[in-house]
Design a protein around this motif. Structure first.
Motif, PDB file in Angstrom:
ATOM      1  N   GLN A 211      39.944 -72.663  36.751  1.00 22.13           N
ATOM      2  CA  GLN A 211      38.483 -71.151  37.243  1.00 22.13           C
ATOM      3  C   GLN A 211      38.201 -70.831  38.692  1.00 22.13           C
ATOM      4  OE1 GLN A 211      33.863 -70.997  37.646  1.00 22.13           O
ATOM      5  NE2 GLN A 211      34.738 -72.842  36.691  1.00 22.13           N
ATOM      6  N   LEU A 215      39.105 -66.476  38.335  1.00 25.96           N
ATOM      7  CA  LEU A 215      38.459 -65.368  39.373  1.00 25.96           C
ATOM      8  C   LEU A 215      39.446 -64.976  40.040  1.00 25.96           C
ATOM      9  CD1 LEU A 215      35.546 -67.464  38.571  1.00 25.96           C
ATOM     10  CD2 LEU A 215      36.096 -65.398  37.203  1.00 25.96           C
ATOM     11  N   VAL A 241      32.308 -61.729  32.975  1.00 26.51           N
ATOM     12  CA  VAL A 241      33.505 -62.367  32.941  1.00 26.51           C
ATOM     13  C   VAL A 241      32.525 -63.950  34.270  1.00 26.51           C
ATOM     14  CG1 VAL A 241      35.427 -63.279  34.335  1.00 26.51           C
ATOM     15  CG2 VAL A 241      35.529 -61.339  32.790  1.00 26.51           C
ATOM     16  N   ASN A 242      32.156 -63.934  35.157  1.00 30.63           N
ATOM     17  CA  ASN A 242      31.883 -65.053  35.803  1.00 30.63           C
ATOM     18  C   ASN A 242      30.788 -65.642  35.039  1.00 30.63           C
ATOM     19  OD1 ASN A 242      32.668 -64.317  38.453  1.00 30.63           O
ATOM     20  ND2 ASN A 242      31.205 -62.438  38.853  1.00 30.63           N
ATOM     21  N   SER A 245      32.991 -67.505  32.882  1.00 29.70           N
ATOM     22  CA  SER A 245      34.126 -68.377  33.054  1.00 29.70           C
ATOM     23  C   SER A 245      34.105 -69.878  33.273  1.00 29.70           C
ATOM     24  CB  SER A 245      34.165 -68.156  34.900  1.00 29.70           C
ATOM     25  OG  SER A 245      33.220 -69.073  35.213  1.00 29.70           O
ATOM     26  N   LEU A 248      36.872 -71.781  31.759  1.00 27.83           N
ATOM     27  CA  LEU A 248      38.199 -72.094  32.588  1.00 27.83           C
ATOM     28  C   LEU A 248      38.746 -73.316  33.088  1.00 27.83           C
ATOM     29  CD1 LEU A 248      38.409 -68.701  34.216  1.00 27.83           C
ATOM     30  CD2 LEU A 248      38.833 -68.983  32.109  1.00 27.83           C
ATOM     31  N   ARG A 319      38.191 -67.844  26.321  1.00 25.77           N
ATOM     32  CA  ARG A 319      39.413 -67.695  27.733  1.00 25.77           C
ATOM     33  C   ARG A 319      40.350 -66.364  26.819  1.00 25.77           C
ATOM     34  NH1 ARG A 319      39.708 -73.123  27.168  1.00 25.77           N
ATOM     35  NH2 ARG A 319      42.306 -72.416  26.601  1.00 25.77           N
ATOM     36  N   ILE A 322      38.678 -63.182  28.147  1.00 22.24           N
ATOM     37  CA  ILE A 322      38.579 -62.758  29.734  1.00 22.24           C
ATOM     38  C   ILE A 322      40.216 -62.383  30.016  1.00 22.24           C
ATOM     39  CG2 ILE A 322      38.139 -64.277  31.693  1.00 22.24           C
ATOM     40  CD1 ILE A 322      36.184 -66.297  30.387  1.00 22.24           C
ATOM     41  N   TYR A 326      41.333 -59.776  31.820  1.00 23.22           N
ATOM     42  CA  TYR A 326      42.326 -59.301  33.013  1.00 23.22           C
ATOM     43  C   TYR A 326      43.542 -57.928  32.758  1.00 23.22           C
ATOM     44  CZ  TYR A 326      45.701 -60.583  36.603  1.00 23.22           C
ATOM     45  OH  TYR A 326      46.932 -60.762  37.224  1.00 23.22           O
TER      46      TYR A 326
END
Length: 362
Positions: A211, A215, A241-242, A245, A248, A319, A322, A326
């Motif tokens: 994580q 991040l 995302v946070n 998260s 993760l 995931r 996310i 990215y």
């Protein structure tokens, strides 16, 4: 047409033959001619002076400790990011020299350790796997008498999958995908003790949690975007995302993740057998979640047959969303830093919007 084992696009080639610049005609390559003075002018603004033919020959002779080695031709190939040279020797073999990008080429934060990452990754793969990847012959992070940091690698002959793909039958393409799936499985079976960028992990400065490492990767890309004043939904990206998260932390083992491993430009195909003869493009490698690996987001049924499973598991869908955010952010930023890189910014923005909306609905 044989291509070097690098992330090299098809651009005009400047041939340096015995210290004199000339022109060469190649299939799908534009032909240009250049005098020594015009070539020097085109290289102004580089971080370091571009090596000439004699410098390349001296480098190769020094590495192999033999003055009998003769370089017959040295081609400068315009790459996606780094400066790349293909040296053809008198005995018919070829070597690849990779140098830092020009000073006028902007690098994203995660790209600044590309040469070191590629060297460490290739050495690791040669030690622990049988994958068909280039062999590192010499790495100098300072450049020494060559005048520039460089990576000298072996050459893998063949054609890129991106070029040969339209001519492949369904059976041939499925065979390639199964092979790629098996190769990605081999890559993601390698462990490290920490998460994060390769140069940090090998220096024991990585993160203890995925994580935290991921991040940091995302924030690095967002700051690259902010530096260029790129319009992007920063608040939504960071917020969603946070907020998701926690999933993760399900990733507890750092695995080797080559983000560009299945890019068709990085897969070398034997033109006669239509089988994979080499994998290249290892300058963007991290240690983390295998779900982030190249090949997995859009893998075919044949790919996952080779891989052995569809690696979602608990929390895998979240995931994946996310990671899609990215990848889209990096593509958008890279397009603005290097507008001629061939990235479809509109498609990247569509992918970003879809992933954000999907994440918001969970």
């Amino acid at each position: 047409m044989h291509l070097p084992p690098l992330d090299v696009a098809v651009y005009p080639v400047v041939t340096m033959s015995h210290g004199r610049h000339g022109s060469r005609t190649n299939r799908s390559l534009s032909t240009i001619s250049s005098s020594s003075s015009s070539s020097a002018a085109s290289m102004r603004g580089c971080a370091v002076a571009a090596p000439d033919f004699l410098s390349i020959q001296r480098l190769i002779q020094r590495v192999f400790r033999s003055s009998r080695i003769t370089v017959q031709q040295a081609e400068r190939l315009q790459g996606h990011h780094h400066q790349v040279y293909l040296a053809r020797l008198a005995d018919g073999s070829a070597l690849v020299i990779k140098c830092p990008p020009n000073q006028t080429t902007r690098s994203l934060r995660h790209e600044k350790w590309g040469l070191e990452t590629e060297r460490k990754t290739l050495e690791t793969l040669h030690e622990y796997t049988q994958l068909p990847v280039p062999q590192v012959l010499k790495y100098d992070g300072h450049g020494g008498s060559f005048g520039s940091p460089y990576l000298l690698k072996s050459y893998i002959p063949g054609r890129r999958l991106s070029e040969i793909s339209p001519t492949l039958s369904t059976s041939e393409r499925n065979g390639i995908d199964r092979t790629l799936g098996a190769y990605v499985r081999t890559l993601t079976s390698l462990n490290a003790t920490q998460f994060g960028l390769t140069h940090r992990v090998f220096d024991k400065k990585g993160s203890n949690s995925w994580q935290e490492a991921f991040l940091a990767l995302l924030e690095s890309a967002l700051r690259d975007a902010e530096d260029m004043l790129i319009t992007m939904p920063y608040e939504s990206i960071r917020g969603w995302v946070n907020g998701r998260s926690k999933c993760l932390d399900e990733v507890t083992e750092p695995k080797l993740v080559a983000l560009n491993v299945c890019d068709p430009r990085n897969v070398i195909i034997n033109e006669q057998t239509k089988q994979v003869s080499g994998l290249v493009g290892f300058s963007n490698v991290i240690w983390g979640d295998p779900l982030l690996s190249g090949g997995i987001p859009d893998g075919s049924d044949a790919f996952f047959q080779g891989f052995g499973e569809c690696p979602l598991g608990t929390g895998g869908h979240v995931r994946q969303l996310i990671y899609a955010i990215y990848r889209a952010v990096v593509q958008i930023v890279a397009h603005h830093y290097r507008p001629h890189s061939g990235i479809d910014e509109l498609q990247a923005r569509r992918s970003l919007t879809y992933a954000l909306n999907s994440l918001a609905r969970i």
